[in-house]
Design a protein around this motif. Structure first.
Motif, PDB file in Angstrom:
ATOM      1  N   LYS A  47       0.883  -1.526  -0.527  1.00  0.00           N
ATOM      2  CA  LYS A  47      -0.218   0.104   0.267  1.00  0.00           C
ATOM      3  C   LYS A  47       0.773   1.654  -0.144  1.00  0.00           C
ATOM      4  CE  LYS A  47      -4.474   0.367   1.362  1.00  0.00           C
ATOM      5  NZ  LYS A  47      -4.882  -1.347   1.547  1.00  0.00           N
ATOM      6  N   GLY A  48       0.772   2.141  -0.642  1.00  0.00           N
ATOM      7  CA  GLY A  48       1.223   4.109  -0.864  1.00  0.00           C
ATOM      8  C   GLY A  48       2.117   4.205  -1.506  1.00  0.00           C
ATOM      9  N   ASP A  49       2.405   2.209  -2.060  1.00  0.00           N
ATOM     10  CA  ASP A  49       3.870   2.336  -3.033  1.00  0.00           C
ATOM     11  C   ASP A  49       4.011   2.704  -4.175  1.00  0.00           C
ATOM     12  OD1 ASP A  49       6.268   2.072  -4.709  1.00  0.00           O
ATOM     13  OD2 ASP A  49       6.557   0.129  -3.899  1.00  0.00           O
ATOM     14  N   THR A  50       3.857   4.019  -5.310  1.00  0.00           N
ATOM     15  CA  THR A  50       3.577   4.321  -6.123  1.00  0.00           C
ATOM     16  C   THR A  50       4.979   4.801  -7.199  1.00  0.00           C
ATOM     17  OG1 THR A  50       2.922   6.593  -5.422  1.00  0.00           O
ATOM     18  CG2 THR A  50       1.260   5.568  -5.531  1.00  0.00           C
ATOM     19  N   SER A  51       5.823   4.116  -6.625  1.00  0.00           N
ATOM     20  CA  SER A  51       7.597   4.612  -6.873  1.00  0.00           C
ATOM     21  C   SER A  51       7.340   4.004  -7.939  1.00  0.00           C
ATOM     22  CB  SER A  51       8.089   4.467  -6.468  1.00  0.00           C
ATOM     23  OG  SER A  51       8.037   3.262  -5.917  1.00  0.00           O
ATOM     24  N   GLY A  52       7.105   2.713  -8.673  1.00  0.00           N
ATOM     25  CA  GLY A  52       7.428   1.589  -9.586  1.00  0.00           C
ATOM     26  C   GLY A  52       8.770   1.107  -8.788  1.00  0.00           C
ATOM     27  N   GLY A  53       9.606   1.795  -8.062  1.00  0.00           N
ATOM     28  CA  GLY A  53      10.797   1.193  -8.803  1.00  0.00           C
ATOM     29  C   GLY A  53      10.315  -0.564  -8.091  1.00  0.00           C
ATOM     30  N   GLY A  54      12.038  -1.529  -8.283  1.00  0.00           N
ATOM     31  CA  GLY A  54      11.504  -2.916  -8.312  1.00  0.00           C
ATOM     32  C   GLY A  54      10.759  -3.283  -9.233  1.00  0.00           C
ATOM     33  N   GLY A  55       9.400  -3.766  -9.185  1.00  0.00           N
ATOM     34  CA  GLY A  55       8.898  -4.094  -9.545  1.00  0.00           C
ATOM     35  C   GLY A  55       8.311  -5.920  -9.486  1.00  0.00           C
ATOM     36  N   LYS A  56       7.358  -6.438 -10.352  1.00  0.00           N
ATOM     37  CA  LYS A  56       6.672  -7.865 -10.148  1.00  0.00           C
ATOM     38  C   LYS A  56       6.827  -8.523 -10.830  1.00  0.00           C
ATOM     39  CE  LYS A  56       2.165  -6.404  -8.341  1.00  0.00           C
ATOM     40  NZ  LYS A  56       1.171  -6.037  -7.429  1.00  0.00           N
ATOM     41  N   PRO A  57       6.371 -10.034 -11.221  1.00  0.00           N
ATOM     42  CA  PRO A  57       5.303 -10.484 -12.729  1.00  0.00           C
ATOM     43  C   PRO A  57       4.262 -10.106 -12.504  1.00  0.00           C
ATOM     44  CG  PRO A  57       6.301 -11.979 -10.778  1.00  0.00           C
ATOM     45  CD  PRO A  57       7.064 -11.073 -10.326  1.00  0.00           C
ATOM     46  N   ALA A  58       3.370 -10.018 -13.363  1.00  0.00           N
ATOM     47  CA  ALA A  58       2.281  -9.871 -13.816  1.00  0.00           C
ATOM     48  C   ALA A  58       1.549 -10.603 -14.713  1.00  0.00           C
ATOM     49  CB  ALA A  58       1.659  -8.615 -13.914  1.00  0.00           C
ATOM     50  N   THR A  59       0.334 -11.961 -15.292  1.00  0.00           N
ATOM     51  CA  THR A  59       0.204 -12.270 -15.202  1.00  0.00           C
ATOM     52  C   THR A  59      -0.624 -12.214 -16.183  1.00  0.00           C
ATOM     53  OG1 THR A  59       0.593 -14.207 -14.634  1.00  0.00           O
ATOM     54  CG2 THR A  59      -0.667 -15.421 -16.529  1.00  0.00           C
ATOM     55  N   LEU A  60      -1.676 -12.521 -17.570  1.00  0.00           N
ATOM     56  CA  LEU A  60      -1.906 -11.198 -18.734  1.00  0.00           C
ATOM     57  C   LEU A  60      -3.252 -11.787 -19.210  1.00  0.00           C
ATOM     58  CD1 LEU A  60       0.264  -8.841 -20.084  1.00  0.00           C
ATOM     59  CD2 LEU A  60      -1.048  -8.250 -17.740  1.00  0.00           C
ATOM     60  N   GLU A  61      -4.596 -11.727 -19.301  1.00  0.00           N
ATOM     61  CA  GLU A  61      -5.367 -12.111 -19.477  1.00  0.00           C
ATOM     62  C   GLU A  61      -4.798 -13.690 -20.713  1.00  0.00           C
ATOM     63  OE1 GLU A  61      -8.752 -10.399 -22.190  1.00  0.00           O
ATOM     64  OE2 GLU A  61      -7.344  -8.637 -21.647  1.00  0.00           O
ATOM     65  N   THR A  62      -4.101 -12.818 -21.202  1.00  0.00           N
ATOM     66  CA  THR A  62      -3.758 -13.969 -23.020  1.00  0.00           C
ATOM     67  C   THR A  62      -2.464 -14.812 -22.759  1.00  0.00           C
ATOM     68  OG1 THR A  62      -1.440 -12.299 -23.029  1.00  0.00           O
ATOM     69  CG2 THR A  62      -4.320 -12.442 -24.431  1.00  0.00           C
ATOM     70  N   GLY A  63      -2.469 -15.246 -21.144  1.00  0.00           N
ATOM     71  CA  GLY A  63      -1.125 -15.878 -20.354  1.00  0.00           C
ATOM     72  C   GLY A  63      -0.217 -15.045 -20.597  1.00  0.00           C
ATOM     73  N   ALA A  64       0.151 -13.817 -21.184  1.00  0.00           N
ATOM     74  CA  ALA A  64       1.995 -13.173 -20.880  1.00  0.00           C
ATOM     75  C   ALA A  64       2.206 -12.961 -19.034  1.00  0.00           C
ATOM     76  CB  ALA A  64       1.722 -12.324 -22.048  1.00  0.00           C
ATOM     77  N   VAL A  65       3.226 -13.090 -19.351  1.00  0.00           N
ATOM     78  CA  VAL A  65       3.984 -12.753 -18.013  1.00  0.00           C
ATOM     79  C   VAL A  65       4.818 -11.180 -18.171  1.00  0.00           C
ATOM     80  CG1 VAL A  65       5.575 -13.245 -15.875  1.00  0.00           C
ATOM     81  CG2 VAL A  65       3.956 -14.637 -17.719  1.00  0.00           C
ATOM     82  N   VAL A  66       4.565 -10.310 -17.285  1.00  0.00           N
ATOM     83  CA  VAL A  66       5.457  -9.296 -17.963  1.00  0.00           C
ATOM     84  C   VAL A  66       5.165  -8.108 -16.499  1.00  0.00           C
ATOM     85  CG1 VAL A  66       4.082  -8.024 -20.087  1.00  0.00           C
ATOM     86  CG2 VAL A  66       2.965  -7.523 -18.255  1.00  0.00           C
ATOM     87  N   ARG A  67       6.940  -8.131 -16.052  1.00  0.00           N
ATOM     88  CA  ARG A  67       7.213  -7.185 -14.850  1.00  0.00           C
ATOM     89  C   ARG A  67       6.055  -5.402 -14.966  1.00  0.00           C
ATOM     90  NH1 ARG A  67      10.601  -9.633 -12.259  1.00  0.00           N
ATOM     91  NH2 ARG A  67      10.567  -8.235  -9.989  1.00  0.00           N
ATOM     92  N   VAL A  68       5.495  -6.017 -13.937  1.00  0.00           N
ATOM     93  CA  VAL A  68       5.135  -4.349 -13.787  1.00  0.00           C
ATOM     94  C   VAL A  68       5.131  -3.661 -11.904  1.00  0.00           C
ATOM     95  CG1 VAL A  68       2.959  -5.373 -15.036  1.00  0.00           C
ATOM     96  CG2 VAL A  68       2.833  -5.308 -12.039  1.00  0.00           C
ATOM     97  N   PRO A  69       5.439  -2.873 -11.847  1.00  0.00           N
ATOM     98  CA  PRO A  69       5.575  -1.995 -10.902  1.00  0.00           C
ATOM     99  C   PRO A  69       4.458  -2.758 -10.113  1.00  0.00           C
ATOM    100  CG  PRO A  69       4.725  -0.010 -12.990  1.00  0.00           C
ATOM    101  CD  PRO A  69       4.598  -1.345 -13.172  1.00  0.00           C
ATOM    102  N   LEU A  70       4.851  -2.309  -8.469  1.00  0.00           N
ATOM    103  CA  LEU A  70       4.389  -2.880  -7.421  1.00  0.00           C
ATOM    104  C   LEU A  70       2.994  -2.380  -7.159  1.00  0.00           C
ATOM    105  CD1 LEU A  70       7.289  -2.791  -4.898  1.00  0.00           C
ATOM    106  CD2 LEU A  70       6.715  -4.460  -5.951  1.00  0.00           C
ATOM    107  N   PHE A  71       2.459  -1.202  -7.559  1.00  0.00           N
ATOM    108  CA  PHE A  71       1.026  -0.850  -7.124  1.00  0.00           C
ATOM    109  C   PHE A  71      -0.044  -1.155  -7.839  1.00  0.00           C
ATOM    110  CE2 PHE A  71       3.212   2.767 -10.221  1.00  0.00           C
ATOM    111  CZ  PHE A  71       2.470   2.264 -11.168  1.00  0.00           C
ATOM    112  N   VAL A  72       0.464  -2.136  -8.990  1.00  0.00           N
ATOM    113  CA  VAL A  72      -0.282  -2.417 -10.224  1.00  0.00           C
ATOM    114  C   VAL A  72      -1.302  -3.994  -9.480  1.00  0.00           C
ATOM    115  CG1 VAL A  72      -0.951  -3.214 -12.424  1.00  0.00           C
ATOM    116  CG2 VAL A  72       0.808  -1.721 -12.198  1.00  0.00           C
ATOM    117  N   GLN A  73      -2.566  -4.035  -9.780  1.00  0.00           N
ATOM    118  CA  GLN A  73      -3.306  -5.016  -9.058  1.00  0.00           C
ATOM    119  C   GLN A  73      -3.907  -6.178 -10.074  1.00  0.00           C
ATOM    120  OE1 GLN A  73      -2.562  -5.022  -5.982  1.00  0.00           O
ATOM    121  NE2 GLN A  73      -1.695  -3.435  -5.673  1.00  0.00           N
ATOM    122  N   ILE A  74      -4.264  -7.028  -9.697  1.00  0.00           N
ATOM    123  CA  ILE A  74      -5.608  -7.831 -10.348  1.00  0.00           C
ATOM    124  C   ILE A  74      -6.499  -7.011 -10.760  1.00  0.00           C
ATOM    125  CG2 ILE A  74      -6.744  -9.923  -9.928  1.00  0.00           C
ATOM    126  CD1 ILE A  74      -4.455 -10.903  -7.849  1.00  0.00           C
ATOM    127  N   GLY A  75      -6.577  -7.109 -12.681  1.00  0.00           N
ATOM    128  CA  GLY A  75      -8.172  -6.830 -12.807  1.00  0.00           C
ATOM    129  C   GLY A  75      -7.640  -5.511 -13.877  1.00  0.00           C
TER     130      GLY A  75
END
Lengths: 189, 324
Positions: free
Chosen positions: A143-171
């Motif tokens: 919560k509260g992290d909007t810097s985007g530093g670091g990042g984390k993996p996210a799986t997209l609706e098509t199955g692709a996996v990309v690195r996204v900033p920490l503040f980005v959420q499911i949905g």
């Protein structure tokens, strides 16, 4: 199919080499002042994307490849084939996994793609440069992290996996550059 | 419309400067500037040179005239007539040549020095290039190297010993297997292929190479070496691996010259190339007597490319052929 003489060679020309379709990337005219002229070309194999160099004796002719690139809409995947449609004519084409290759992870129904046809069958598919896809899975961010530093993996609706900033959420829907596979921004619904 | 000059204004200034340096260089050495016709009744028989020809509307013969592919024959006629050392800066025309290093119309500097050996001329070339290149960019002048040595160093093959299976194996190893079909059993073609695809790319950037003693089968208009008939007294000049010029200890023997013409005329016929006739005025001049001399032609557009680090000849031409 037409044949081309080496003096018609230019970037983008599609030719047949060793029974495969190739696209010329670069054509260099090589001629010693007192000797035989050659055309040294760099070509891309349109089936597997590999780039090779090849020399022709100037004046030789080469068979052209019946290759065209057409804008098509991606319709659906039936488990075995990916189906595309030419919007103007409603003509449909089915591409197999080897033609769709890496593009499949970016294909979202109704998006426009460039489909390369060889002898009227899909040879390869290029996704749009940018796609907008929803995140189906990712770790909850801090919560509260909007810097985007670091990042984390996210799986997209098509199955692709990309690195996204920490503040980005499911949905959430994000914009991705398909050429680099990198996150660009969040998309406001 | 692409009506504007292709090259930048500073390139035009550099070209003018280059021409001035050349003219000063030859003036100091008492070499006479001459001007010979671009439009001639005869042309070279070299099967590798494609020419432009036109019809002169002048009855009763309406003769066919050629745009020169080089000023060589006319200049040698002048030498035979007793001109002494001469140079010329002129246009030459070669049909079907277009690319990063070729424009069908280009500028040649050609000069002839009486009594000069190949060594003397190679020395003079280095002196001219020092004056032309060094004010613009660094240039390391390497000692002259024989064709056999540079070929062997780059490939491990002896250019004078045409051992086909070894050459084919080399082509496969270098991923140049198409050479096997293109060159078949033609020694000279193999030499052209390997030299342009393997030897030239290995030349070090920023260095002036003078490669001498070409194999006799590539003698063109050079004299055969008096002690070694496998070699021609011919040399070529390269910077950054780009061919800039071709020099000869000139062939002065009229009979041998005529035989070479006849071989080339026959080759042209056999390969269904446009027919040309031997240049009779040139042969007559040789029969009268061409003084012992050496001569060289340098492509000035390519030289300008190198001086200014340009990657294509179009960048140093005001109106390249596409917008000429």
């Amino acid at each position: 199919m037409a044949t081309y003489s080496t003096n018609e060679f230019k970037a983008g020309l599609k030719i047949m080499l060793d029974s495969d379709p190739y696209s010329i990337i670069e054509n260099e005219f090589v001629k010693p002042g007192k000797g035989q002229a050659f055309n040294r070309v760099k070509v891309r194999n349109l089936k597997n994307g590999r780039v090779i160099e090849r020399t022709f004796k100037s004046g030789e002719t080469v068979e052209g490849a019946d290759v065209v690139e057409i804008d098509m809409q991606y319709l659906y995947n039936d488990g075995e084939f990916w189906h595309f449609m030419v919007p103007d004519t409603f003509e449909q084409y089915q591409a197999d996994a080897s033609a769709v290759a890496d593009a499949k992870q970016w294909l979202k129904e109704q998006d426009m793609c460039v489909v390369t046809l060889w002898n009227d069958a899909p040879l390869s598919v290029s996704p749009p440069n940018f796609v907008e896809l929803a995140i189906t899975e990712t770790d909850p961010g801090l919560k509260g992290d909007t810097s985007g530093g670091g990042g984390k993996p996210a799986t997209l609706e098509t199955g692709a996996v990309v690195r996204v900033p920490l503040f980005v959420q499911i949905g959430e829907v994000i914009k991705v550059d398909t050429r680099s596979g990198e996150y660009v921004s969040r998309v406001k619904e | 419309m692409d009506w504007r000059p292709r090259c930048a204004p500073d390139v035009m200034h550099k070209r003018a400067e280059m021409l001035m340096v050349i003219r000063q260089f030859f003036q100091q050495r008492a070499v006479l500037e001459v001007e010979t016709p671009l439009l001639c009744h005869a042309t070279g028989t070299d099967p590798q040179l494609d020419f432009f020809s036109t019809q002169f509307n002048y009855p009763p013969d309406n003769p066919r005239l050629f745009l020169q592919t080089s000023p060589e024959f006319a200049m040698k006629r002048l030498l035979a007539a007793g001109s002494g050392c001469i140079y010329q800066i002129c246009k030459a025309f070669r049909n079907s040549e277009s690319g990063r290093f070729h424009n069908p119309e280009f500028t040649i500097l050609e000069w002839y020095r009486l009594g000069f050996t190949l060594q003397d001329l190679m020395q003079e070339v280095a002196e001219l290039f020092e004056q032309l290149v060094l004010p613009q960019r660094p240039l390391q002048i390497l000692p002259p190297i024989s064709y056999q040595d540079i070929f062997q160093q780059a490939t491990g093959l002896d250019p004078l010993n045409f051992d086909l299976p070894r050459w084919q194996a080399f082509a496969r190893r270098e991923n140049l297997h198409e050479a096997i079909e293109i060159c078949e059993q033609d020694h000279a073609l193999w030499l052209d292929f390997i030299f342009s695809h393997v030897v030239q790319p290995q030349m070090k950037a920023g260095c002036l190479y003078r490669v001498y003693h070409y194999p006799a089968i590539q003698s063109a208009l050079a004299r055969i070496h008096p002690e070694n008939p496998q070699l021609a007294e011919r040399f070529e000049v390269f910077i950054d691996g780009i061919e800039l010029g071709n020099g000869f200890r000139e062939l002065t023997n009229a009979d041998e010259q005529e035989q070479r013409f006849e071989r080339e005329v026959a080759w042209r016929r056999q390969h269904r190339l446009p027919e040309v006739e031997k240049d009779r005025r040139f042969l007559a001049a040789l029969q009268t007597g061409l003084p012992e001399c050496s001569g060289i032609a340098i492509g000035l557009d390519r030289l300008l490319m190198i001086l200014l680090n340009k990657t294509s000849i179009d960048e140093v031409l005001i109106f390249p052929v596409a917008r000429a």
